[in-house]
Design a protein around this motif. Structure first.
Motif, short mmCIF file in Angstrom:
data_model
loop_
_atom_site.label_atom_id
_atom_site.label_comp_id
_atom_site.label_asym_id
_atom_site.label_seq_id
_atom_site.Cartn_x
_atom_site.Cartn_y
_atom_site.Cartn_z
N SER A 1 50.08 30.41 43.90
CA SER A 1 51.00 29.44 43.30
C SER A 1 50.59 29.00 41.90
N TYR A 2 49.68 29.73 41.26
CA TYR A 2 49.27 29.37 39.90
C TYR A 2 50.27 29.91 38.90
N GLY A 3 50.65 29.08 37.95
CA GLY A 3 51.70 29.47 37.02
C GLY A 3 51.26 30.24 35.82
N GLY A 4 49.99 30.14 35.46
CA GLY A 4 49.54 30.79 34.24
C GLY A 4 48.93 32.15 34.48
N THR A 5 48.10 32.55 33.56
CA THR A 5 47.42 33.84 33.65
C THR A 5 46.37 33.80 34.76
N VAL A 6 46.32 34.87 35.53
CA VAL A 6 45.35 34.96 36.62
C VAL A 6 44.71 36.34 36.67
N ASN A 7 43.50 36.38 37.14
CA ASN A 7 42.89 37.63 37.58
C ASN A 7 42.96 37.63 39.10
N LEU A 8 43.16 38.79 39.68
CA LEU A 8 43.40 38.88 41.11
C LEU A 8 42.41 39.84 41.76
N TRP B 1 39.55 53.55 61.84
CA TRP B 1 38.84 52.58 62.67
C TRP B 1 37.82 51.80 61.85
N SER B 2 37.21 52.47 60.87
CA SER B 2 36.18 51.83 60.04
C SER B 2 36.75 50.79 59.08
N ASP B 3 38.06 50.67 59.00
CA ASP B 3 38.67 49.64 58.16
C ASP B 3 38.74 48.29 58.88
N THR B 4 38.36 48.27 60.13
CA THR B 4 38.31 47.01 60.87
C THR B 4 37.41 46.03 60.15
N ALA B 5 37.99 44.91 59.73
CA ALA B 5 37.27 43.95 58.89
C ALA B 5 38.18 42.76 58.63
N GLU B 6 37.64 41.80 57.88
CA GLU B 6 38.47 40.68 57.42
C GLU B 6 38.68 40.85 55.92
N TYR B 7 39.93 40.64 55.50
CA TYR B 7 40.31 40.88 54.12
C TYR B 7 40.74 39.56 53.48
N PHE B 8 40.19 39.31 52.30
CA PHE B 8 40.48 38.07 51.59
C PHE B 8 41.07 38.36 50.22
N CYS B 9 42.18 37.71 49.94
CA CYS B 9 42.77 37.73 48.62
C CYS B 9 42.17 36.57 47.82
N ALA B 10 41.92 36.78 46.55
CA ALA B 10 41.35 35.72 45.73
C ALA B 10 41.97 35.73 44.35
N VAL B 11 42.11 34.54 43.79
CA VAL B 11 42.74 34.36 42.48
C VAL B 11 41.77 33.63 41.57
N ASN B 12 41.70 34.08 40.33
CA ASN B 12 40.84 33.46 39.33
C ASN B 12 41.76 32.97 38.21
N PRO B 13 42.17 31.70 38.27
CA PRO B 13 43.13 31.22 37.27
C PRO B 13 42.47 31.00 35.91
N GLY C 1 39.17 30.99 28.90
CA GLY C 1 38.17 31.44 29.87
C GLY C 1 38.67 31.29 31.29
N TYR C 2 37.80 31.67 32.21
CA TYR C 2 38.14 31.61 33.62
C TYR C 2 37.04 30.85 34.33
N ASN C 3 37.35 30.37 35.50
CA ASN C 3 36.41 29.52 36.20
C ASN C 3 36.06 30.08 37.56
N LYS C 4 36.65 29.57 38.58
CA LYS C 4 36.21 29.92 39.91
C LYS C 4 37.28 30.71 40.65
N LEU C 5 36.83 31.50 41.62
CA LEU C 5 37.75 32.20 42.51
C LEU C 5 38.26 31.23 43.57
N ILE C 6 39.57 31.33 43.83
CA ILE C 6 40.18 30.58 44.92
C ILE C 6 40.60 31.61 45.96
N PHE C 7 40.14 31.42 47.19
CA PHE C 7 40.37 32.40 48.25
C PHE C 7 41.51 31.99 49.18
N GLY C 8 42.18 32.99 49.71
CA GLY C 8 43.08 32.77 50.82
C GLY C 8 42.29 32.64 52.11
N ALA C 9 43.00 32.36 53.20
CA ALA C 9 42.33 32.12 54.48
C ALA C 9 41.85 33.40 55.16
#
Lengths: 113, 117
Positions: B26-33, B83-95, B101-109
């Motif tokens: 939901s960030y409106g500006g430039t982001v790294n993903l 089968w080896s792809d079994t894992a937890e996957y997290f999306c993260a945004v760096n606004p 400049g950029y600051n911190k990563l914000i993670f999804g659940a």
């Protein structure tokens, strides 16, 4: 070292006690981050260091939490008067520039009983 | 509030099935993903990242992600899971910061993927 090292890997402490968690980042990485991950959640930002200074500590939940990085390398996260709700995995990450993605450590699993 | 949303908390697939994991921010500006993966008993590892340019990004192990700016989305895909792809996957945004400049990563659940042989 080759990766981000966190010690201890597991810590069990009694409610009300003080704990210190250590993070040794990748050599040369100026940016260091602390995150907290509770069960079923994504990592939650706590604090970010650029060199020795805390550039952003907006994620620290309250004044029981404090972190230092006195020489710009190793960092220590300190938690006073621990509560059961502090139980989580505490993750440390480092980055060369802060923009190119982080390298995470294996985390410290803190259990407050 | 600014946030990162991962729509699926648990996904179960059979080997060779195609995978798509949703991520919206939901960030409106430039982001790294970013997409990170956490295999059982291991630490978070970077899967792929997007800064600019071609919105279709290819990562390790056959994963790719597409940035759709108009939808504020960065969905992860793999044509045929193992089968080896079994894992937890997290999306993260760096606004990007307002002053540069950029600051911190914000993670999804996170999305927990289980692949059955």
């Amino acid at each position: 070292g080759a990766g981000v090292s966190q010690t201890p890997s597991n810590k069990v402490t009694e409610k009300g006690k003080y704990v210190e968690l250590r993070c040794d980042p990748i050599s040369g990485h100026t940016a260091l981050y602390w995150y907290r991950q509770s069960l079923g959640q994504g990592p939650e930002f706590l604090i970010y260091f650029q060199g020795t200074g805390a550039a952003d500590d907006s994620g620290l939940p309250n004044d029981r939490f404090f972190a230092v990085r006195p020489e710009g390398s190793v960092s220590t996260l300190k938690i006073q008067r621990t509560e059961r709700g502090d139980s989580a995995v505490y993750l440390c990450a480092s980055s060369l520039t802060g923009v190119d993605g982080y390298t995470f450590g294996s985390g410290t699993r803190l259990t407050v009983v | 509030a600014q946030s990162v949303s991962q729509h699926n908390h648990h996904v179960i697939l059979s080997e060779a099935a195609s995978l798509e994991l949703g991520c919206n921010y939901s960030y409106g500006g430039t982001v790294n993903l970013f997409w990170y993966v956490q295999y059982p008993g291991q630490h978070l590892q970077l899967l792929l990242k997007y800064f600019s340019g071609d919105p279709l990004v290819k990562g390790i192990k056959g994963f790719e992600a597409e940035f759709i700016k108009s939808k504020f989305s960065f969905n992860l895909r793999k044509p045929s899971v193992q089968w080896s792809d079994t894992a937890e996957y997290f999306c993260a945004v760096n606004p990007a910061l307002s002053f540069g400049g950029y600051n911190k990563l914000i993670f999804g659940a996170g999305t927990r993927l289980a692949v059955h042989p």
